[in-house]
Design a protein around this motif. Structure first.
Motif, PDB file in Angstrom:
ATOM      1  N   GLY A  63       0.813  -1.210   0.000  1.00  0.00           N
ATOM      2  CA  GLY A  63       0.000   0.000   0.000  1.00  0.00           C
ATOM      3  C   GLY A  63       0.846   1.260   0.000  1.00  0.00           C
ATOM      4  N   SER A  64       0.295   2.337  -0.539  1.00  0.00           N
ATOM      5  CA  SER A  64       0.991   3.631  -0.556  1.00  0.00           C
ATOM      6  C   SER A  64       0.822   4.346   0.786  1.00  0.00           C
ATOM      7  CB  SER A  64       0.430   4.506  -1.676  1.00  0.00           C
ATOM      8  OG  SER A  64       0.682   3.940  -2.938  1.00  0.00           O
ATOM      9  N   GLY A  65       1.736   5.286   1.060  1.00  0.00           N
ATOM     10  CA  GLY A  65       1.675   6.051   2.302  1.00  0.00           C
ATOM     11  C   GLY A  65       0.799   7.281   2.194  1.00  0.00           C
ATOM     12  N   GLY A  66       0.239   7.692   3.318  1.00  0.00           N
ATOM     13  CA  GLY A  66      -0.587   8.888   3.368  1.00  0.00           C
ATOM     14  C   GLY A  66       0.241  10.153   3.539  1.00  0.00           C
ATOM     15  N   GLY A  67      -0.359  11.298   3.243  1.00  0.00           N
ATOM     16  CA  GLY A  67       0.321  12.582   3.397  1.00  0.00           C
ATOM     17  C   GLY A  67       0.329  13.044   4.835  1.00  0.00           C
ATOM     18  N   GLY A  68       1.333  13.848   5.191  1.00  0.00           N
ATOM     19  CA  GLY A  68       1.426  14.392   6.542  1.00  0.00           C
ATOM     20  C   GLY A  68       0.473  15.563   6.748  1.00  0.00           C
ATOM     21  N   ALA A  69       0.094  15.795   8.002  1.00  0.00           N
ATOM     22  CA  ALA A  69      -0.809  16.893   8.348  1.00  0.00           C
ATOM     23  C   ALA A  69      -0.067  18.229   8.326  1.00  0.00           C
ATOM     24  CB  ALA A  69      -1.418  16.649   9.723  1.00  0.00           C
ATOM     25  N   TYR A  70      -0.856  19.322   8.374  1.00  0.00           N
ATOM     26  CA  TYR A  70      -0.311  20.679   8.241  1.00  0.00           C
ATOM     27  C   TYR A  70      -1.064  21.625   9.164  1.00  0.00           C
ATOM     28  CZ  TYR A  70       0.045  25.343   6.028  1.00  0.00           C
ATOM     29  OH  TYR A  70       0.214  26.690   5.774  1.00  0.00           O
ATOM     30  N   ALA A  71      -0.316  22.576   9.753  1.00  0.00           N
ATOM     31  CA  ALA A  71      -0.942  23.609  10.581  1.00  0.00           C
ATOM     32  C   ALA A  71      -0.278  24.955  10.313  1.00  0.00           C
ATOM     33  CB  ALA A  71      -0.819  23.263  12.057  1.00  0.00           C
ATOM     34  N   ILE A 136      -3.317  -2.253   0.995  1.00  0.00           N
ATOM     35  CA  ILE A 136      -4.008  -1.283   1.845  1.00  0.00           C
ATOM     36  C   ILE A 136      -3.172  -0.017   2.012  1.00  0.00           C
ATOM     37  CG2 ILE A 136      -4.960  -0.842   4.138  1.00  0.00           C
ATOM     38  CD1 ILE A 136      -5.506  -3.848   4.344  1.00  0.00           C
ATOM     39  N   GLY A 137      -3.721   1.113   1.553  1.00  0.00           N
ATOM     40  CA  GLY A 137      -3.016   2.392   1.651  1.00  0.00           C
ATOM     41  C   GLY A 137      -3.159   3.016   3.018  1.00  0.00           C
ATOM     42  N   GLY A 138      -2.230   3.920   3.341  1.00  0.00           N
ATOM     43  CA  GLY A 138      -2.302   4.642   4.605  1.00  0.00           C
ATOM     44  C   GLY A 138      -3.528   5.535   4.659  1.00  0.00           C
ATOM     45  N   GLY A 139      -4.238   5.496   5.759  1.00  0.00           N
ATOM     46  CA  GLY A 139      -5.475   6.262   5.903  1.00  0.00           C
ATOM     47  C   GLY A 139      -5.249   7.745   6.152  1.00  0.00           C
ATOM     48  N   VAL A 140      -6.338   8.478   6.344  1.00  0.00           N
ATOM     49  CA  VAL A 140      -6.287   9.917   6.583  1.00  0.00           C
ATOM     50  C   VAL A 140      -5.507  10.203   7.860  1.00  0.00           C
ATOM     51  CG1 VAL A 140      -7.654  11.972   7.089  1.00  0.00           C
ATOM     52  CG2 VAL A 140      -8.463  10.327   5.403  1.00  0.00           C
ATOM     53  N   THR A 141      -4.595  11.154   7.789  1.00  0.00           N
ATOM     54  CA  THR A 141      -3.862  11.595   8.967  1.00  0.00           C
ATOM     55  C   THR A 141      -4.698  12.633   9.698  1.00  0.00           C
ATOM     56  OG1 THR A 141      -1.787  11.271   7.787  1.00  0.00           O
ATOM     57  CG2 THR A 141      -1.710  12.632   9.768  1.00  0.00           C
ATOM     58  N   ALA A 142      -4.836  12.496  11.000  1.00  0.00           N
ATOM     59  CA  ALA A 142      -5.675  13.405  11.779  1.00  0.00           C
ATOM     60  C   ALA A 142      -5.227  14.851  11.630  1.00  0.00           C
ATOM     61  CB  ALA A 142      -5.646  13.000  13.245  1.00  0.00           C
ATOM     62  N   MET A 151      -4.996  21.194   8.679  1.00  0.00           N
ATOM     63  CA  MET A 151      -5.332  20.325   7.558  1.00  0.00           C
ATOM     64  C   MET A 151      -4.858  18.904   7.822  1.00  0.00           C
ATOM     65  SD  MET A 151      -4.180  22.875   4.441  1.00  0.00           S
ATOM     66  CE  MET A 151      -4.513  21.623   3.194  1.00  0.00           C
ATOM     67  N   ALA A 152      -5.761  17.946   7.616  1.00  0.00           N
ATOM     68  CA  ALA A 152      -5.380  16.537   7.712  1.00  0.00           C
ATOM     69  C   ALA A 152      -4.551  16.150   6.493  1.00  0.00           C
ATOM     70  CB  ALA A 152      -6.638  15.665   7.781  1.00  0.00           C
ATOM     71  N   GLY A 153      -3.710  15.128   6.670  1.00  0.00           N
ATOM     72  CA  GLY A 153      -2.992  14.597   5.524  1.00  0.00           C
ATOM     73  C   GLY A 153      -3.905  13.726   4.683  1.00  0.00           C
ATOM     74  N   GLN A 154      -3.745  13.750   3.374  1.00  0.00           N
ATOM     75  CA  GLN A 154      -4.613  12.996   2.480  1.00  0.00           C
ATOM     76  C   GLN A 154      -4.332  11.499   2.580  1.00  0.00           C
ATOM     77  OE1 GLN A 154      -3.890  13.241  -1.760  1.00  0.00           O
ATOM     78  NE2 GLN A 154      -6.074  13.298  -2.193  1.00  0.00           N
ATOM     79  N   ALA A 155      -5.395  10.711   2.560  1.00  0.00           N
ATOM     80  CA  ALA A 155      -5.247   9.260   2.552  1.00  0.00           C
ATOM     81  C   ALA A 155      -4.688   8.786   1.222  1.00  0.00           C
ATOM     82  CB  ALA A 155      -6.604   8.594   2.792  1.00  0.00           C
ATOM     83  N   ALA A 156      -3.976   7.656   1.249  1.00  0.00           N
ATOM     84  CA  ALA A 156      -3.470   7.053   0.016  1.00  0.00           C
ATOM     85  C   ALA A 156      -4.573   6.283  -0.685  1.00  0.00           C
ATOM     86  CB  ALA A 156      -2.314   6.117   0.333  1.00  0.00           C
ATOM     87  N   GLN A 157      -4.504   6.227  -1.997  1.00  0.00           N
ATOM     88  CA  GLN A 157      -5.466   5.463  -2.784  1.00  0.00           C
ATOM     89  C   GLN A 157      -4.889   4.075  -3.059  1.00  0.00           C
ATOM     90  OE1 GLN A 157      -8.546   6.891  -3.424  1.00  0.00           O
ATOM     91  NE2 GLN A 157      -7.671   8.394  -2.031  1.00  0.00           N
ATOM     92  N   THR A 158      -5.018   3.192  -2.100  1.00  0.00           N
ATOM     93  CA  THR A 158      -4.469   1.819  -2.140  1.00  0.00           C
ATOM     94  C   THR A 158      -3.031   1.819  -2.640  1.00  0.00           C
ATOM     95  OG1 THR A 158      -5.384   1.332  -4.350  1.00  0.00           O
ATOM     96  CG2 THR A 158      -6.770   0.865  -2.462  1.00  0.00           C
TER      97      THR A 158
END
Length: 215
Positions: A63-71, A136-142, A151-158
């Motif tokens: 699975g691919s990794g999800g994006g990191g969150a931002y503030a 299984i891709g990485g889910g949404v980052t809180a 801003m939450a990090g974007q979930a990976a698309q599988t």
């Protein structure tokens, strides 16, 4: 280099203004921010690292990794002297000979260290890693709670598309069934999962902290 400072006088012709924007510091490694003379306010952007991707060992893509969150936070630093800058490290990749998923991206933060006034630490957590040998891709980052903009990090698309971040674009699949995967671009983006038998995943992009300084 841990920090890069750009003065307003180097951005546009003319003298540095008596009030308003003066300079910006860009941090790509753990460091200390020391308030420049006459600075009273800052806009802090905190981008966490992306998630690493999973490996493929038995015809089940990682699975691919999800994006990191931002503030983003506006801070009054009139009575602040120094702050600790933490920049999230790039997440590790899974290996096809192991059983672990891709690593979680490191947290980035901007925290009060010294002075006669303090503030709540501005922090964002890293992206989730992709699954090992299971699509299984990485889910949404809180999303953070410490910024004026969170801003939450974007979930990976599988396996196909890794998660984006505010400052980066996730890795994308190139060759279905025969791809070692791709790391993302920019800062805080996730890595694309491996899609070829006995292939390791990929590391993600690290975080970044940007401090815009105002008189």
């Amino acid at each position: 280099m841990a920090a890069t400072k750009i003065e307003a006088s180097n951005i546009a012709a003319g003298a540095v203004p008596s009030t308003g924007f003066t300079s910006v510091q860009v941090f790509t490694a753990v460091s200390t921010w020391t308030k420049p003379t006459d600075i009273t306010k800052v806009i802090v952007e905190v981008q966490a690292a992306g998630g690493g991707s999973g490996a493929e060992a038995a015809n089940n893509a990682g699975g691919s990794g999800g994006g990191g969150a931002y503030a983003l936070k506006v801070l009054d630093v009139t009575n602040v002297a120094t702050c600790t800058v933490t920049v999230g490290a790039a997440a590790a990749a899974a290996t096809y000979s192991g059983t672990q998923a891709g690593g979680t991206g490191g947290t980035s933060s901007f925290a009060y260290t010294s002075g006669t006034a303090s503030f709540t630490t501005v922090s964002a957590i890293g992206g989730n890693g992709g699954g090992y040998n299971n699509y299984i891709g990485g889910g949404v980052t809180a999303a953070p709670t410490t910024g004026d903009i969170n801003m939450a990090g974007q979930a990976a698309q599988t396996v196909k598309d890794a998660g984006n971040s505010k400052w980066g674009f996730g890795g994308r699949q190139m060759n279905e069934g025969a791809d070692a995967g791709r790391t993302g671009a920019g800062y805080g983006s996730g890595a694309n999962g491996a899609y070829a038998t006995n292939t390791d995943g990929n590391v993600a992009q690290p975080g970044i902290v940007i401090v815009w300084e105002y008189k």
